[in-house]
Design an enzyme around this catalytic site. Structure first.
Site, PDB file in Angstrom:
ATOM      1  N   THR A  62       4.508   7.770  16.053  1.00 33.20           N
ATOM      2  CA  THR A  62       5.811   7.056  16.095  1.00 33.20           C
ATOM      3  C   THR A  62       5.458   5.394  16.215  1.00 33.20           C
ATOM      4  O   THR A  62       5.992   4.790  15.317  1.00 33.20           O
ATOM      5  CB  THR A  62       6.423   7.432  17.490  1.00 33.20           C
ATOM      6  OG1 THR A  62       6.669   8.819  17.268  1.00 33.20           O
ATOM      7  CG2 THR A  62       7.795   6.450  17.260  1.00 33.20           C
ATOM      8  N   TRP A  64       2.652   3.777  15.093  1.00 30.72           N
ATOM      9  CA  TRP A  64       2.309   3.350  13.878  1.00 30.72           C
ATOM     10  C   TRP A  64       3.327   3.315  12.677  1.00 30.72           C
ATOM     11  O   TRP A  64       3.414   2.363  12.023  1.00 30.72           O
ATOM     12  CB  TRP A  64       1.181   4.373  13.378  1.00 30.72           C
ATOM     13  CG  TRP A  64       0.443   3.968  12.365  1.00 30.72           C
ATOM     14  CD1 TRP A  64       0.049   2.685  11.809  1.00 30.72           C
ATOM     15  CD2 TRP A  64      -0.434   4.651  11.468  1.00 30.72           C
ATOM     16  NE1 TRP A  64      -0.584   2.620  10.825  1.00 30.72           N
ATOM     17  CE2 TRP A  64      -1.308   3.855  10.728  1.00 30.72           C
ATOM     18  CE3 TRP A  64      -0.794   6.123  11.380  1.00 30.72           C
ATOM     19  CZ2 TRP A  64      -2.134   4.457   9.640  1.00 30.72           C
ATOM     20  CZ3 TRP A  64      -1.663   6.641  10.425  1.00 30.72           C
ATOM     21  CH2 TRP A  64      -2.326   5.785   9.700  1.00 30.72           C
ATOM     22  N   HIS A 116      14.032   9.874  18.406  1.00 29.64           N
ATOM     23  CA  HIS A 116      13.495  11.159  18.825  1.00 29.64           C
ATOM     24  C   HIS A 116      14.568  12.290  18.637  1.00 29.64           C
ATOM     25  O   HIS A 116      13.872  13.525  18.773  1.00 29.64           O
ATOM     26  CB  HIS A 116      12.666  11.105  19.966  1.00 29.64           C
ATOM     27  CG  HIS A 116      11.760  10.271  20.210  1.00 29.64           C
ATOM     28  ND1 HIS A 116      10.605  10.235  19.309  1.00 29.64           N
ATOM     29  CD2 HIS A 116      11.314   9.508  21.092  1.00 29.64           C
ATOM     30  CE1 HIS A 116       9.705   9.286  19.648  1.00 29.64           C
ATOM     31  NE2 HIS A 116      10.029   8.939  20.626  1.00 29.64           N
ATOM     32  N   ARG A 138       2.569  15.616  13.204  1.00 30.72           N
ATOM     33  CA  ARG A 138       1.278  15.570  13.327  1.00 30.72           C
ATOM     34  C   ARG A 138       0.609  16.936  13.787  1.00 30.72           C
ATOM     35  O   ARG A 138       1.420  17.820  14.414  1.00 30.72           O
ATOM     36  CB  ARG A 138       0.975  14.488  14.449  1.00 30.72           C
ATOM     37  CG  ARG A 138      -0.474  14.151  14.727  1.00 30.72           C
ATOM     38  CD  ARG A 138      -0.871  13.273  15.967  1.00 30.72           C
ATOM     39  NE  ARG A 138      -2.048  12.973  16.183  1.00 30.72           N
ATOM     40  CZ  ARG A 138      -2.661  12.171  16.985  1.00 30.72           C
ATOM     41  NH1 ARG A 138      -1.743  11.821  18.168  1.00 30.72           N
ATOM     42  NH2 ARG A 138      -3.748  11.938  17.242  1.00 30.72           N
ATOM     43  N   TYR A 199       0.906  12.682   9.318  1.00 30.10           N
ATOM     44  CA  TYR A 199       0.056  11.652  10.313  1.00 30.10           C
ATOM     45  C   TYR A 199      -1.199  11.859   9.476  1.00 30.10           C
ATOM     46  O   TYR A 199      -1.871  10.674   9.405  1.00 30.10           O
ATOM     47  CB  TYR A 199       0.171  11.884  11.627  1.00 30.10           C
ATOM     48  CG  TYR A 199      -0.738  11.085  12.505  1.00 30.10           C
ATOM     49  CD1 TYR A 199      -0.387   9.827  12.938  1.00 30.10           C
ATOM     50  CD2 TYR A 199      -1.962  11.578  12.890  1.00 30.10           C
ATOM     51  CE1 TYR A 199      -1.439   9.088  13.565  1.00 30.10           C
ATOM     52  CE2 TYR A 199      -3.005  10.473  13.647  1.00 30.10           C
ATOM     53  CZ  TYR A 199      -2.594   9.586  14.020  1.00 30.10           C
ATOM     54  OH  TYR A 199      -3.138   8.842  14.809  1.00 30.10           O
ATOM     55  N   ARG A 269      -3.118   5.227  22.789  1.00 29.73           N
ATOM     56  CA  ARG A 269      -4.218   6.171  23.435  1.00 29.73           C
ATOM     57  C   ARG A 269      -5.507   6.037  22.811  1.00 29.73           C
ATOM     58  O   ARG A 269      -6.520   5.675  23.014  1.00 29.73           O
ATOM     59  CB  ARG A 269      -3.471   7.518  23.774  1.00 29.73           C
ATOM     60  CG  ARG A 269      -4.712   8.387  24.505  1.00 29.73           C
ATOM     61  CD  ARG A 269      -4.079   9.918  24.755  1.00 29.73           C
ATOM     62  NE  ARG A 269      -5.067  10.558  25.130  1.00 29.73           N
ATOM     63  CZ  ARG A 269      -5.866  11.497  24.633  1.00 29.73           C
ATOM     64  NH1 ARG A 269      -5.823  11.598  23.148  1.00 29.73           N
ATOM     65  NH2 ARG A 269      -6.752  12.143  24.970  1.00 29.73           N
ATOM     66  N   ALA A 271      -5.423   7.654  18.770  1.00 29.34           N
ATOM     67  CA  ALA A 271      -5.149   7.822  17.520  1.00 29.34           C
ATOM     68  C   ALA A 271      -6.340   8.629  16.745  1.00 29.34           C
ATOM     69  O   ALA A 271      -6.595   8.356  15.343  1.00 29.34           O
ATOM     70  CB  ALA A 271      -5.101   6.522  16.829  1.00 29.34           C
TER      71      ALA A 271
END
Length: 304
Positions: A62, A64, A116, A138, A199, A269, A271
């Site tokens: 999200t 990114w 969301h 993802r 992703y 966190r 990625a």
């Protein structure tokens, strides 16, 4: 609203600061505060044909996606040294659909908005307006780890307990597989208005996918921009390595009031693809594989 919540299924989770109750509304779980916003949006939000909604489940790319889309849309106004992304959390650079209900006085032409909300629960005006929707998803295993090990995670409970609850579908806007499935089916029916992004594909080939994103939302790169390396500059600007080291994204004091979490670094966190292997047992891996096969095998959607 209170009467509505009395009728909803609920599930209480252990949280870092006590207990947190999730409610199930229209087939998806979330906390009361967020679901109240969803219900109000369904009643009041008026989408415009020029809107571009960035949709996702939490911890699926999200941050990114928001940064990339913002940089694309505002590249004529800002460059890599003046963009608000250097001083502002990406989530604060564009509005959230559920918090943008009264638009009568809003004359802004800024198109981006995020949410969301599952596809089946989107306000009716979103579907009737034919506005653009970009959805990012993802690897399920990495989403489990990213959600449950992050600051939004169930810190006081064992990872195994959090894992089991996620597999039961109890997570923010979960079940995750149903969230993906709703947008995937819609993207097949409405490919002109819904872009379905993975992703891992975005990480593997950022140049092609960023160009694709820009084209889809109506801000394509010109030949001159491509030759000048504008695409690569945006990718570098919005990279995890760049954004995560900015002071605004390292702060322990979160100015945004729209999130359960209190620390900005929750949004940055690791990625990293395949991080789930550091947390999953063989039994966990087998359980998730069987679960996804069970939930999606008859749909035609393949999640590797």
């Amino acid at each position: 609203m209170e009467e509505t919540f009395k009728t909803l299924p609920k599930h209480t989770l252990n949280w870092s600061k006590g207990k947190l109750t999730f409610y199930k509304y229209e087939g998806f779980w979330s906390i009361k505060k967020y679901l109240e916003e969803v219900i109000l949006a369904q009643q009041s939000f008026k989408a415009r044909p020029t809107d571009v909604l960035l949709c996702s489940c939490p911890k699926t790319g999200t941050t990114w996606l928001k940064a990339l889309a913002f940089a694309i849309v505002t590249r004529d106004k800002f460059n890599e040294s003046t963009t608000p992304l250097l001083t502002t959390l990406p989530h604060d650079c564009l509005p959230i659909l559920e918090k943008t209900l009264d638009r009568i006085e809003d004359n802004s032409c800024f198109p981006l908005m995020s949410t969301h909300i599952p596809y089946t629960s989107l306000p009716e005006s979103v579907l009737s307006s034919n506005c653009k929707i970009v959805y990012i998803y993802r690897n399920v295993k990495d989403v489990i780890v990213s959600q449950e090990i992050s600051k939004l995670a169930i810190e006081d409970a064992p990872f195994e307990e959090a894992f089991d609850e996620f597999c039961q579908g109890v997570s923010f806007y979960g079940p995750y597989w149903d969230h993906i499935l709703g947008y995937w089916k819609a993207s097949l029916e409405r490919p002109d208005t819904i872009l379905f992004l993975k992703y891992e594909d975005l990480k593997m080939d950022p140049v092609s996918n960023v160009k694709r994103l820009a084209e889809f939302i109506g801000y394509p790169f010109s030949i001159q921009e491509t030759n000048a390396g504008v695409v690569e500059k945006i990718i570098q600007l919005c990279s995890f390595e760049n954004l995560s080291k900015l002071e605004v994204n390292k702060s322990e004091n979160l100015p945004a009031k729209d999130f359960v979490v209190e620390n900005q670094f929750f949004f940055f966190r690791k990625a990293k693809d395949g991080d789930w292997e550091n947390y999953f047992t063989d039994d966990m891996k087998e359980k998730v594989d069987k679960l996804i096969d069970q939930e999606l095998s008859s749909t035609g959607l393949v999640l590797k």
